[in-house]
Structure formats: C-alpha cells, structure tokens
Design a protein around this motif. Structure first.
Motif, mmCIF file in Angstrom:
data_model
loop_
_atom_site.group_PDB
_atom_site.id
_atom_site.type_symbol
_atom_site.label_atom_id
_atom_site.label_comp_id
_atom_site.label_asym_id
_atom_site.label_seq_id
_atom_site.Cartn_x
_atom_site.Cartn_y
_atom_site.Cartn_z
ATOM 1 N N ARG A 253 1.063 -1.038 0.044
ATOM 2 C CA ARG A 253 0.039 0.009 -0.117
ATOM 3 C C ARG A 253 0.738 1.283 0.043
ATOM 4 N NH1 ARG A 253 -2.418 -0.304 4.873
ATOM 5 N NH2 ARG A 253 -0.855 0.901 5.648
ATOM 6 N N ASP A 254 2.005 1.275 0.774
ATOM 7 C CA ASP A 254 2.929 2.336 0.777
ATOM 8 C C ASP A 254 3.508 2.466 -0.444
ATOM 9 O OD1 ASP A 254 2.174 2.885 3.380
ATOM 10 O OD2 ASP A 254 4.023 1.958 4.231
ATOM 11 N N ASP A 255 3.700 1.611 -1.093
ATOM 12 C CA ASP A 255 4.427 1.768 -2.516
ATOM 13 C C ASP A 255 3.533 2.232 -3.442
ATOM 14 O OD1 ASP A 255 6.757 0.537 -1.400
ATOM 15 O OD2 ASP A 255 6.556 -1.341 -2.196
ATOM 16 N N ILE A 256 2.373 1.688 -3.397
ATOM 17 C CA ILE A 256 1.181 2.101 -4.645
ATOM 18 C C ILE A 256 0.830 3.700 -4.204
ATOM 19 C CG2 ILE A 256 -1.021 1.720 -5.316
ATOM 20 C CD1 ILE A 256 -0.281 -1.251 -4.812
ATOM 21 N N VAL A 257 0.499 3.819 -3.041
ATOM 22 C CA VAL A 257 -0.005 5.134 -2.611
ATOM 23 C C VAL A 257 1.255 6.065 -2.563
ATOM 24 C CG1 VAL A 257 -1.054 6.466 -0.798
ATOM 25 C CG2 VAL A 257 -1.696 4.386 -1.460
ATOM 26 N N GLY A 258 2.522 5.736 -2.259
ATOM 27 C CA GLY A 258 3.457 6.819 -2.150
ATOM 28 C C GLY A 258 3.515 7.563 -0.761
ATOM 29 N N THR A 259 3.275 6.936 0.284
ATOM 30 C CA THR A 259 3.318 7.618 1.516
ATOM 31 C C THR A 259 4.518 7.811 2.175
ATOM 32 O OG1 THR A 259 2.528 5.885 2.652
ATOM 33 C CG2 THR A 259 0.758 7.525 1.862
ATOM 34 N N LYS A 260 5.700 7.404 1.678
ATOM 35 C CA LYS A 260 6.823 7.758 2.385
ATOM 36 C C LYS A 260 7.038 9.037 2.802
ATOM 37 C CE LYS A 260 9.151 4.023 1.796
ATOM 38 N NZ LYS A 260 9.927 3.198 2.762
#
Length: 83
Positions: A64-71
């Motif tokens: 999910r973090d990779d797809i959404v980009g919430t880094k």
C-alpha cells in the motif's frame, strides 16, 4: 495472536473459499479463483514475515505504501547522502 495474524488468517480463508467454490464468479474484470489464489499467497507471506519478526509492517502495508507513495520525506534511511 495479534490482530495482524488474525487478519491474515481471515484473508487466507476468504481466498481459499473464493478459489475453491467461486472460481467462475466474475465481478467486473476479476475472476474469483485467481483473486482467491493471490489473496492466499499474499496472506501466507504476511503470516510468514510476522512469525519471523523481521519487518515491523506487513507485506500488505508495504505494498500500500509503495502504491500510494506515503513515504515520509524526512526519512533519510534510504536516501543517497554521497557528496
């Protein structure tokens, strides 16, 4: 048993039910069987990683973090700091 483990086990059961009993069910462009197999595999990897104890987040949370980009922008652990 943590909530993460319970969620993964429920996902395995739902995926197995889709794969075994609803293989030909089509919802939009998804077919029940292949989606069920993918759910089972992802949940099994998530349970495996939680038992090993290496990552703090589960596989699904990382995806999910990779797809959404919430880094977090202030996270410098993976940033190249060479001059």
């Amino acid at each position: 048993m943590s909530a993460r483990d319970i969620r993964s086990i429920v996902t395995i059961v739902v995926g197995a039910v889709l794969a075994l009993f609803f293989w030909d069910l089509q919802v939009f462009w998804f077919q029940g069987g292949p989606i069920g197999c993918v759910l089972v595999v992802l949940a099994m990897v998530d349970v495996w990683e939680s038992r090993r104890g290496t990552p703090k987040k589960g596989l699904l949370a990382e995806l999910r973090d990779d797809i959404v980009g919430t880094k977090d922008a202030s996270d410098t652990s993976e940033r190249d700091t060479r001059p």
